[in-house]
Write a protein that holds these residues in place. Structure first.
Motif, mmCIF file in Angstrom:
data_model
loop_
_atom_site.group_PDB
_atom_site.id
_atom_site.type_symbol
_atom_site.label_atom_id
_atom_site.label_comp_id
_atom_site.label_asym_id
_atom_site.label_seq_id
_atom_site.Cartn_x
_atom_site.Cartn_y
_atom_site.Cartn_z
ATOM 1 N N UNK A 97 0.839 -1.192 0.000
ATOM 2 C CA UNK A 97 0.000 0.000 0.000
ATOM 3 C C UNK A 97 0.876 1.245 0.000
ATOM 4 N N UNK A 98 0.332 2.343 -0.496
ATOM 5 C CA UNK A 98 1.079 3.592 -0.572
ATOM 6 C C UNK A 98 1.194 4.202 0.824
ATOM 7 N N UNK A 99 2.405 4.469 1.310
ATOM 8 C CA UNK A 99 2.558 5.052 2.645
ATOM 9 C C UNK A 99 2.032 6.488 2.665
ATOM 10 N N UNK A 100 1.537 6.966 3.819
ATOM 11 C CA UNK A 100 0.953 8.323 3.879
ATOM 12 C C UNK A 100 1.970 9.427 3.660
ATOM 13 N N UNK A 132 5.242 13.223 -4.097
ATOM 14 C CA UNK A 132 4.417 13.297 -5.307
ATOM 15 C C UNK A 132 4.920 12.326 -6.374
ATOM 16 N N UNK A 133 6.238 12.230 -6.537
ATOM 17 C CA UNK A 133 6.812 11.305 -7.509
ATOM 18 C C UNK A 133 6.503 9.860 -7.177
ATOM 19 N N UNK A 134 6.556 9.510 -5.898
ATOM 20 C CA UNK A 134 6.241 8.149 -5.482
ATOM 21 C C UNK A 134 4.766 7.818 -5.721
ATOM 22 N N UNK A 135 3.901 8.806 -5.493
ATOM 23 C CA UNK A 135 2.478 8.582 -5.748
ATOM 24 C C UNK A 135 2.214 8.367 -7.230
ATOM 25 N N UNK A 167 2.433 2.402 -12.035
ATOM 26 C CA UNK A 167 2.826 0.989 -12.008
ATOM 27 C C UNK A 167 1.606 0.094 -12.047
ATOM 28 N N UNK A 168 0.562 0.466 -11.303
ATOM 29 C CA UNK A 168 -0.675 -0.309 -11.333
ATOM 30 C C UNK A 168 -1.337 -0.245 -12.705
#
Length: 284
Positions: free
Chosen positions: A3-6, A10-13, A19-20
């Motif tokens: 899961x995406x960490x809080x 912005x680049x990671x999001x 990727x999905x």
């Protein structure tokens, strides 16, 4: 998938969702042909396209006539039974030889292990048309070309690499002190193998056998070179049908093959999870 960490940037999001999206696009690209073939196999007409009745979901647009032709026509039943006679024997040979090879190559004292392993799994790497041509010339010299056992041995050679790889992966977590303990208690090598080692590596053996069976059952290139009319398999008949007489019955045959593959792949996943539990690993 994690899961995406809080606290993600912005680049990671962006990469997380991109990727999905990429994975979904690849999955759709791979699964779309199957999603088209299955409903077309129920077409009431002799067409390879969706009729207006099918698009309206009209029951009159759907029929089982292509399946009746597949299961009732000798032109399809003889190749199907040929495949069912060839694949199990080829699978048995692949499992027996591949398991012994994997166990032997897992021993640290075996010289040239890497070279031997590379040679044994080469049928997975070498283009199939080259392997088929080589088998044709070799079998022609020893009298196996155009025979049942020639096709069986050729398919066994193609299945052995899958067995070696899966059994070798299972042996990575195998505790060799168990075999030494069995030997200290008086058990011979054969008894130790069947009573101690085989139960623990059985998921890998069965997984390799299923891969070998799928390879033999779906293979068409080698059998075209090595086999004869008496060994015409189901994929060979499908290939011939596409070249000579295009019939929607091919779609019914393809759906049957897809169903068999799905059942075997589900079985493989169950065995994988069981193998990981036996090795003390998380199935995730």
């Amino acid at each position: 998938m994690a899961a995406l960490p809080p606290y993600a940037s912005t680049g990671q999001k962006i990469w997380h969702y991109a990727y999905r999206a990429i994975c979904a696009a690849i999955f759709f690209f791979l699964i779309a042909p199957i999603l088209v073939i299955i409903p077309l196999s129920f077409n009431a007409e002799n067409f390879f396209t969706f009729t207006p009745e099918m698009l309206r979901l009209d029951p009159e647009g759907y029929s089982l006539k292509h399946y009746r032709d597949f299961f009732g026509n000798p032109d399809w039943q003889v190749p199907l039974w040929n495949s069912l006679k060839i694949a199990p024997v080829a699978t048995f040979l692949s499992v027996a030889l591949g398991t012994l090879a994997a166990i032997g190559l897992s021993q640290p004292h075996v010289p040239f292990r890497r070279a031997i392993m590379a040679t044994l799994i080469s049928p997975m790497i070498v283009p199939l048309i080259i392997s088929a041509a080589g088998m044709y010339f070799f079998y022609s010299r020893i009298g196996l070309q155009g025979t049942y056992w020639g096709v069986v041995l050729a398919h066994a050679a193609l299945g052995i690499p899958f067995v070696i790889i899966t059994v070798t992966a299972t042996l990575v977590g195998f505790d060799r002190s168990l075999t030494r303990a069995a030997a200290n208690l008086g058990a011979g090598p054969v008894r130790t193998f069947f009573k101690v080692q085989m139960p623990l590596i059985l998921p890998g053996v069965v997984s390799g056998g299923l891969f070998a069976f799928i390879t033999s059952f779906d293979e068409v290139v080698v059998v075209l070179f090595v086999g004869s009319a008496g060994q015409k398999t189901l994929p060979w008949q499908m290939f011939t049908g596409l070249r000579e007489q295009i019939s929607p019955t091919i779609l019914a045959a393809a759906t049957v093959l897809i169903s068999i593959s799905v059942v075997l792949l589900v079985t493989l996943e169950v065995l994988r999870r069981r193998s990981e539990r036996l090795r003390g690993m998380s199935p995730g």
